[in-house]
Design a protein around this motif. Sequence first.
Motif, mmCIF file in Angstrom:
data_model
loop_
_atom_site.group_PDB
_atom_site.id
_atom_site.type_symbol
_atom_site.label_atom_id
_atom_site.label_comp_id
_atom_site.label_asym_id
_atom_site.label_seq_id
_atom_site.Cartn_x
_atom_site.Cartn_y
_atom_site.Cartn_z
ATOM 1 N N ILE A 23 45.840 46.783 55.543
ATOM 2 C CA ILE A 23 45.315 45.552 55.103
ATOM 3 C C ILE A 23 45.662 44.249 55.549
ATOM 4 N N LYS A 24 44.915 43.461 56.039
ATOM 5 C CA LYS A 24 45.351 42.145 56.709
ATOM 6 C C LYS A 24 45.486 41.009 55.575
ATOM 7 N N TYR A 25 46.371 40.259 55.603
ATOM 8 C CA TYR A 25 46.599 39.414 54.432
ATOM 9 C C TYR A 25 47.337 38.059 55.079
ATOM 10 N N GLU A 26 46.950 37.121 54.296
ATOM 11 C CA GLU A 26 47.742 35.627 54.664
ATOM 12 C C GLU A 26 48.877 35.638 53.540
ATOM 13 N N GLU A 27 50.182 35.747 53.898
ATOM 14 C CA GLU A 27 51.094 35.605 52.819
ATOM 15 C C GLU A 27 51.582 34.026 52.722
ATOM 16 N N ARG A 28 51.869 33.585 51.535
ATOM 17 C CA ARG A 28 52.431 32.295 51.063
ATOM 18 C C ARG A 28 53.466 32.708 50.262
ATOM 19 N N HIS A 29 54.687 31.974 50.483
ATOM 20 C CA HIS A 29 55.664 31.697 49.821
ATOM 21 C C HIS A 29 55.482 30.986 48.684
ATOM 22 N N LEU A 30 55.477 31.429 47.510
ATOM 23 C CA LEU A 30 54.973 30.675 46.454
ATOM 24 C C LEU A 30 55.964 29.176 46.232
ATOM 25 N N PHE A 31 57.197 29.340 46.374
ATOM 26 C CA PHE A 31 57.909 27.999 46.255
ATOM 27 C C PHE A 31 58.022 27.172 47.347
ATOM 28 N N LYS A 32 57.807 27.779 48.514
ATOM 29 C CA LYS A 32 57.784 26.795 49.824
ATOM 30 C C LYS A 32 56.509 26.049 50.083
ATOM 31 N N THR A 94 44.858 37.904 45.970
ATOM 32 C CA THR A 94 43.361 37.747 45.919
ATOM 33 C C THR A 94 42.437 37.882 47.166
ATOM 34 N N ASP A 95 41.245 38.237 47.106
ATOM 35 C CA ASP A 95 40.506 38.325 48.147
ATOM 36 C C ASP A 95 39.346 37.208 48.140
ATOM 37 N N GLY A 96 39.561 36.163 47.204
ATOM 38 C CA GLY A 96 38.752 35.199 46.890
ATOM 39 C C GLY A 96 37.603 35.594 45.775
ATOM 40 N N GLU A 97 37.457 36.676 45.373
ATOM 41 C CA GLU A 97 36.408 36.991 44.099
ATOM 42 C C GLU A 97 37.275 37.658 43.289
ATOM 43 N N LYS A 98 38.340 38.667 43.525
ATOM 44 C CA LYS A 98 39.208 39.390 42.645
ATOM 45 C C LYS A 98 40.378 38.817 42.744
ATOM 46 N N LEU A 99 41.197 39.159 41.625
ATOM 47 C CA LEU A 99 42.334 38.750 41.335
ATOM 48 C C LEU A 99 43.364 40.018 40.956
ATOM 49 N N ILE A 100 44.521 39.988 41.591
ATOM 50 C CA ILE A 100 45.622 40.957 40.952
ATOM 51 C C ILE A 100 46.818 40.169 40.885
ATOM 52 N N VAL A 101 47.321 40.293 39.565
ATOM 53 C CA VAL A 101 48.646 39.666 39.395
ATOM 54 C C VAL A 101 49.708 40.891 39.132
ATOM 55 N N GLY A 102 50.763 40.744 39.875
ATOM 56 C CA GLY A 102 51.970 41.646 39.559
ATOM 57 C C GLY A 102 51.520 42.963 40.601
ATOM 58 N N TYR A 103 52.354 43.709 40.674
ATOM 59 C CA TYR A 103 52.146 45.066 41.329
ATOM 60 C C TYR A 103 51.108 46.193 40.524
ATOM 61 N N ASN A 104 50.218 46.386 40.756
ATOM 62 C CA ASN A 104 49.246 47.031 40.226
ATOM 63 C C ASN A 104 48.461 47.974 41.310
ATOM 64 N N LYS A 105 49.030 49.128 41.417
ATOM 65 C CA LYS A 105 48.451 49.945 42.473
ATOM 66 C C LYS A 105 46.917 50.303 42.200
ATOM 67 N N SER A 106 46.738 50.656 40.850
ATOM 68 C CA SER A 106 45.219 51.242 40.485
ATOM 69 C C SER A 106 44.445 50.086 41.104
ATOM 70 N N MET A 107 44.715 48.750 40.649
ATOM 71 C CA MET A 107 43.769 47.692 40.808
ATOM 72 C C MET A 107 43.852 47.120 42.345
ATOM 73 N N MET A 108 44.675 47.593 43.104
ATOM 74 C CA MET A 108 44.680 47.358 44.509
ATOM 75 C C MET A 108 43.800 48.492 45.381
ATOM 76 N N GLU A 109 43.967 49.780 44.555
ATOM 77 C CA GLU A 109 43.031 50.715 45.407
ATOM 78 C C GLU A 109 41.638 50.438 45.019
ATOM 79 N N GLN A 110 41.139 49.693 43.731
ATOM 80 C CA GLN A 110 40.010 49.276 43.399
ATOM 81 C C GLN A 110 39.445 48.203 44.420
ATOM 82 N N LEU A 111 40.240 47.244 44.767
ATOM 83 C CA LEU A 111 40.143 46.291 45.749
ATOM 84 C C LEU A 111 39.542 46.779 47.109
ATOM 85 N N LEU A 112 39.916 47.909 47.368
ATOM 86 C CA LEU A 112 39.619 48.638 48.757
ATOM 87 C C LEU A 112 38.205 49.130 48.348
ATOM 88 N N ALA A 113 37.745 49.520 47.329
ATOM 89 C CA ALA A 113 36.495 50.315 47.116
ATOM 90 C C ALA A 113 35.339 49.278 47.595
#
Length: 113
Positions: A23-32, A94-113
């Motif tokens: 999955i391609k993503y844009e990474e942002r360092h939260l503190f920088k 986030t994909d701009g529509e859905k949000l996942i906070v923390g490591y949540n594998k099942s929610m990330m799988e849903q993001l792919l669906a």
Amino acid sequence: MFYTYPSCTSCRKTKAWLKEKGIKYEERHLFKAPPTVEELLEIIKMTNNGLDEILSTRSQKFKELDVDIEELTVTQLLSMIHEEPRLLKRPILTDGEKLIVGYNKSMMEQLLA
């Protein structure tokens, strides 16, 4: 968009999962490069439980604030989070529509669906 902090275990696990799935993503360092007030507002709009979902109220930084967040306006609160991104739970994905906070594998799988 993947808001992360490199030494965060959940962030590293999420990043590894994203790479494993290609999955391609844009990474942002939260503190920088913390989310802007506008980005924070968009993130909150995607939550089910508002600020409770993204605010790390058990963090040392939050405890040091000694502020009753119930007394702050939304603008004051968003500005405070922007200035001190350690108040956010992480990672935030986030994909701009859905949000996942923390490591949540099942929610990330849903993001792919």
